[in-house]
Write an enzyme that holds these catalytic residues in place. Structure first.
Site, PDB file in Angstrom:
ATOM      1  CE  LYS A  97      -3.921   1.111   2.601  1.00 49.36           C
ATOM      2  NZ  LYS A  97      -4.868   1.529   1.569  1.00 49.36           N
TER       3      LYS A  97
HETATM    4  N1  PMP Z   1      -7.783  -2.556  -2.573  1.00 44.16           N
HETATM    5  C1  PMP Z   1      -7.173  -1.360  -2.687  1.00 44.16           C
HETATM    6  C2  PMP Z   1      -6.437  -1.051  -3.939  1.00 44.16           C
HETATM    7  C3  PMP Z   1      -7.224  -0.435  -1.645  1.00 44.16           C
HETATM    8  O1  PMP Z   1      -6.616   0.749  -1.760  1.00 44.16           O
HETATM    9  C4  PMP Z   1      -7.952  -0.742  -0.466  1.00 44.16           C
HETATM   10  C5  PMP Z   1      -8.028   0.234   0.657  1.00 44.16           C
HETATM   11  N2  PMP Z   1      -6.943   0.093   1.506  1.00 44.16           N
HETATM   12  C6  PMP Z   1      -8.581  -1.986  -0.386  1.00 44.16           C
HETATM   13  C7  PMP Z   1      -8.475  -2.864  -1.449  1.00 44.16           C
HETATM   14  C8  PMP Z   1      -9.332  -2.381   0.852  1.00 44.16           C
HETATM   15  O2  PMP Z   1      -8.443  -2.746   1.872  1.00 44.16           O
HETATM   16  P1  PMP Z   1      -8.860  -2.739   3.394  1.00 44.16           P
HETATM   17  O3  PMP Z   1     -10.043  -3.597   3.534  1.00 44.16           O
HETATM   18  O4  PMP Z   1      -7.667  -3.305   4.101  1.00 44.16           O
HETATM   19  O5  PMP Z   1      -9.156  -1.323   3.761  1.00 44.16           O
END
Ligand code: PMP
Length: 300
Positions: free
Chosen positions: A153
């Site tokens: 991320k």
């Molecule tokens: N995919 C992407 C590309 C994202 O940016 C996010 C947000 N963090 C998610 C999925 C969802 O992840 P999470 O459930 O950990 O927030």
């Protein structure tokens, strides 16, 4: 975004307006940064951080993937999160831990700066209508993992998401779904994606290029407990058109039904039974109304 009193910045609490960086910061110029966003929920025992250890592990794994080491450990950052929630007098809130490159002579050696920011609402929400988002399958693809490792991320990666979103909005849609270079569905622009067909819940594998979302994992675990059959397999666009339900997941969105994909109505165009059952069960988990996942809640 609602302004709060203080932000934790490089080891201390500073007034919201003092959390500044120089205009030459590499985090701005080159988009070199890493972040996590997660939530603090009110429970009967007070505010609790949801799956904070999993989020902070993913943060450090993101840095490791990019050959970077951060100044603060997960334990230090967890303590900082609690400090920020307490100092701002918050109960339910949205927390972001941001580690970015500041100013310096060389982006390979410049130290990282670290901030923990709490707000009462998340950014980037496009309000869907009551029935859910109208999504476009984007012409903008996810890049190959050899170009950008999407298991991480990293802030700069979101240029790809932003391009897909702006294009979808310009076309009259309110969300974007992205494919990989093989034409398989990967995710929403900042969400994981699920489809339901004949009672089976399906989501693409992380090997498709999808982020290992924490909400995705929560949904998969809770689905098993609800005896909903689950398949983690590649999905083709036409499967979404003909699914009974499609929904997106993420810390920010929760479980967000999709009403249509490329102007094809999904199911009856309304939030489906599986999405509603999962939302209710996950809501109980995050507010500590069930003992099943008490270890996911870290008291503040
Ligand atoms: N995919 C992407 C590309 C994202 O940016 C996010 C947000 N963090 C998610 C999925 C969802 O992840 P999470 O459930 O950990 O927030």
């Amino acid at each position: 975004m609602e302004q709060q009193q203080v932000i934790w910045y490089d080891g201390e609490l500073v007034p919201w307006s003092s959390a500044q960086t120089h205009i030459t910061s590499y985090g701005l110029m080159l988009g070199i940064g890493f972040f996590e966003a997660f939530r603090c929920f009110e429970t009967k025992d007070g505010p609790a951080l949801f799956r904070v250890d999993d989020h902070l592990r993913r943060l450090h794994e993101s840095g490791h993937t990019y050959l970077r080491t951060f100044p603060y450990s997960s334990e230090q950052l967890k303590a900082a999160c609690k400090e920020v929630v307490r100092a701002n007098g918050l109960s339910e809130c949205y927390l972001r831990v941001l580690v970015f490159l500041g100013e310096g002579a060389n982006p390979a050696t410049t130290p990282f700066r670290t901030a923990v920011i709490a707000t009462t609402a998340g950014p980037y929400v496009n309000e869907p209508d009551a029935n859910g988002f109208h999504a476009k399958i984007s012409n903008v693809q996810r890049p190959a993992p050899s170009a950008l490792p999407f298991t991480a991320k990293a802030t700069g990666q979101y240029l790809n998401a932003s391009l897909a979103l702006i294009d979808a909005l310009a076309g009259g849609y309110d969300s974007a779904i992205l494919l990989n270079q093989s034409g398989h569905v990967v995710d929403g622009y900042i969400h994981n994606i699920f489809a339901v067909r004949r009672g089976v819940l399906r989501t693409p594998p992380v090997s498709s290029g999808a982020l290992a979302g924490i909400t995705r994992d929560t949904v998969l675990r809770v689905a098993e407990e609800l005896d909903i059959p689950v398949e983690v397999e590649d999905i083709l666009p036409a499967e979404l058109y003909n699914a009974d339900e499609v929904f997106l997941t993420g810390t920010q969105a929760g479980i967000m039904p999709i009403a249509s994909v490329d102007r094809r109505k999904v199911g009856d165009g309304k939030p489906g039974a599986v999405a509603r059952a999962l939302s209710a069960a996950v809501d109980d988990v995050v507010h500590g109304r069930t003992q099943a996942h008490a270890d996911w809640l870290e008291p503040v």
